[in-house]
Design an enzyme around this catalytic site. Structure first.
Site, mmCIF file in Angstrom:
data_model
loop_
_atom_site.group_PDB
_atom_site.id
_atom_site.type_symbol
_atom_site.label_atom_id
_atom_site.label_comp_id
_atom_site.label_asym_id
_atom_site.label_seq_id
_atom_site.Cartn_x
_atom_site.Cartn_y
_atom_site.Cartn_z
ATOM 1 N N LYS A 1 1.248 -3.049 8.803
ATOM 2 C CA LYS A 1 2.194 -2.049 9.052
ATOM 3 C C LYS A 1 3.490 -2.750 9.609
ATOM 4 C CE LYS A 1 3.120 2.793 9.982
ATOM 5 N NZ LYS A 1 2.585 3.998 10.432
ATOM 6 N N THR B 1 5.053 2.939 1.199
ATOM 7 C CA THR B 1 6.321 2.667 2.085
ATOM 8 C C THR B 1 6.859 4.073 2.542
ATOM 9 O OG1 THR B 1 7.171 1.064 -0.016
ATOM 10 C CG2 THR B 1 8.921 1.989 1.410
ATOM 11 N N ASP C 1 3.381 14.904 14.172
ATOM 12 C CA ASP C 1 3.618 14.834 12.903
ATOM 13 C C ASP C 1 2.679 15.131 11.835
ATOM 14 O OD1 ASP C 1 5.562 14.691 10.740
ATOM 15 O OD2 ASP C 1 5.588 12.568 10.384
ATOM 16 N N ASN D 1 -0.489 12.845 6.498
ATOM 17 C CA ASN D 1 -0.877 11.882 7.143
ATOM 18 C C ASN D 1 -2.147 12.061 7.457
ATOM 19 O OD1 ASN D 1 1.806 10.954 8.041
ATOM 20 N ND2 ASN D 1 2.273 12.379 9.343
ATOM 21 N N ASP E 1 -0.734 7.335 10.737
ATOM 22 C CA ASP E 1 0.798 7.277 11.324
ATOM 23 C C ASP E 1 0.737 8.114 12.571
ATOM 24 O OD1 ASP E 1 1.404 6.178 8.854
ATOM 25 O OD2 ASP E 1 1.932 8.113 7.921
ATOM 26 N N ILE F 1 0.792 -1.262 0.005
ATOM 27 C CA ILE F 1 0.027 -0.066 0.149
ATOM 28 C C ILE F 1 0.983 1.165 -0.026
ATOM 29 C CG2 ILE F 1 -1.799 1.309 1.369
ATOM 30 C CD1 ILE F 1 -2.748 -1.187 2.542
ATOM 31 N N VAL G 1 3.787 -0.545 4.312
ATOM 32 C CA VAL G 1 2.129 -1.182 4.834
ATOM 33 C C VAL G 1 1.606 -2.015 3.604
ATOM 34 C CG1 VAL G 1 -0.153 -0.510 5.226
ATOM 35 C CG2 VAL G 1 1.620 1.044 6.070
#
Length: 262
Positions: free
Chosen positions: A81, A62, A195, A200, A214, A60, A68
């Site tokens: 993950k 990288t 983050d 994300n 994430d 899915i 993932v």
């Protein structure tokens, strides 16, 4: 039972082999060494034996620290993950682990840091979900592997916020939802994402709602750098949403996020 387990392991082996075939030689070697090492394969076998992973599918995404993969779960598609132990940035992970009271007793070696990081993301996702934030629902962890519900349809993941084109009105609506999520994360889940950016956040195309992903680096408010991370998240979100005519100040958003519930 033995034959059934052998069949599951064989399917996993075949799926991993297919993943390697789809890549160029150099990429194949990298995936093999950094993701599907013997310890990770054994962990996948354990998850298969428990019935959590039925069959492993394609990649899915990288990222800097993890890959993932799509997979079949017991009743639905799941996301696997896998944090790369050999190539994960040990020092950058330490910045978020050290100071988190939930992980004060871990040993400072790469393997234990990665294992703690995986559990940390699981717990953070649980907290976020309980606070009413839309996130991938965590299912379980095994060593450096995090299993979550797949966020997408028909094997295709929902797009990242950075990859979609929307009208200003929808952009402003997404912005308000993200700020509400940040508020709930802070007040109800006792967390700062750490983050947060357009990289994300997934968008469900059906109702244009954001999904926060994430969360491995997310910290509790007791972390000595929690306030610094929050202000950085705010700056990232405001920078991105300026294109949708959002003109809020960092100070006003900071106050909104920290405002206690009525």
């Amino acid at each position: 039972m033995k034959k059934e387990l052998e069949g599951k392991i064989k399917r996993l082996d075949n799926s991993v082999d297919k993943l390697r075939i789809k890549r160029k030689d150099s990429d194949s070697l990298k995936v093999t060494e950094n993701v599907f090492d013997n310890a990770t394969l054994k962990a996948l076998y354990t998850l298969s034996n428990k019935g959590i992973v039925q069959a492993l599918g394609g990649s899915i995404s990288t990222g800097k620290e993890a890959n993932v993969f799509l997979a079949d779960g017991e009743e639905e598609e799941i996301a696997i993950k896998i944090y790369r132990i050999s190539s994960s940035s040990f020092r950058s992970m330490e910045d978020y682990i050290l100071g988190d009271p939930r992980f004060s007793n871990i040993r400072h070696n790469k393997r234990d840091i990665v294992f703690a990081w995986t559990k940390k993301e699981f717990r953070n996702l649980m907290r976020a979900k309980q606070a009413g934030i839309r996130v991938p629902e965590p299912i379980t962890t095994e060593r450096n592997i995090l299993i979550m519900k797949f966020m997408g349809e028909n094997g295709k993941p929902y797009p990242l916020l950075k990859d979609i084109k929307i009208e200003n009105e929808d952009g402003q609506m997404i912005f308000e939802t993200v700020i509400d999520y940040m508020h709930k994360l802070y007040v109800d889940a006792n967390l700062v994402h750490g983050d947060l950016s357009e990289y994300n956040i997934l968008i469900d195309p059906e109702d244009i709602t954001p999904i926060i992903i994430d969360m491995g680096q997310s910290v509790t408010l007791e972390h000595p750098r929690a306030d610094q991370f929050l202000k950085r998240d705010i700056e990232n979100i405001l920078r991105y949403f300026k294109r949708y005519k959002v003109n809020e100040s960092p100070e006003s958003i900071y106050a909104r996020i920290k405002e206690p519930e009525n």
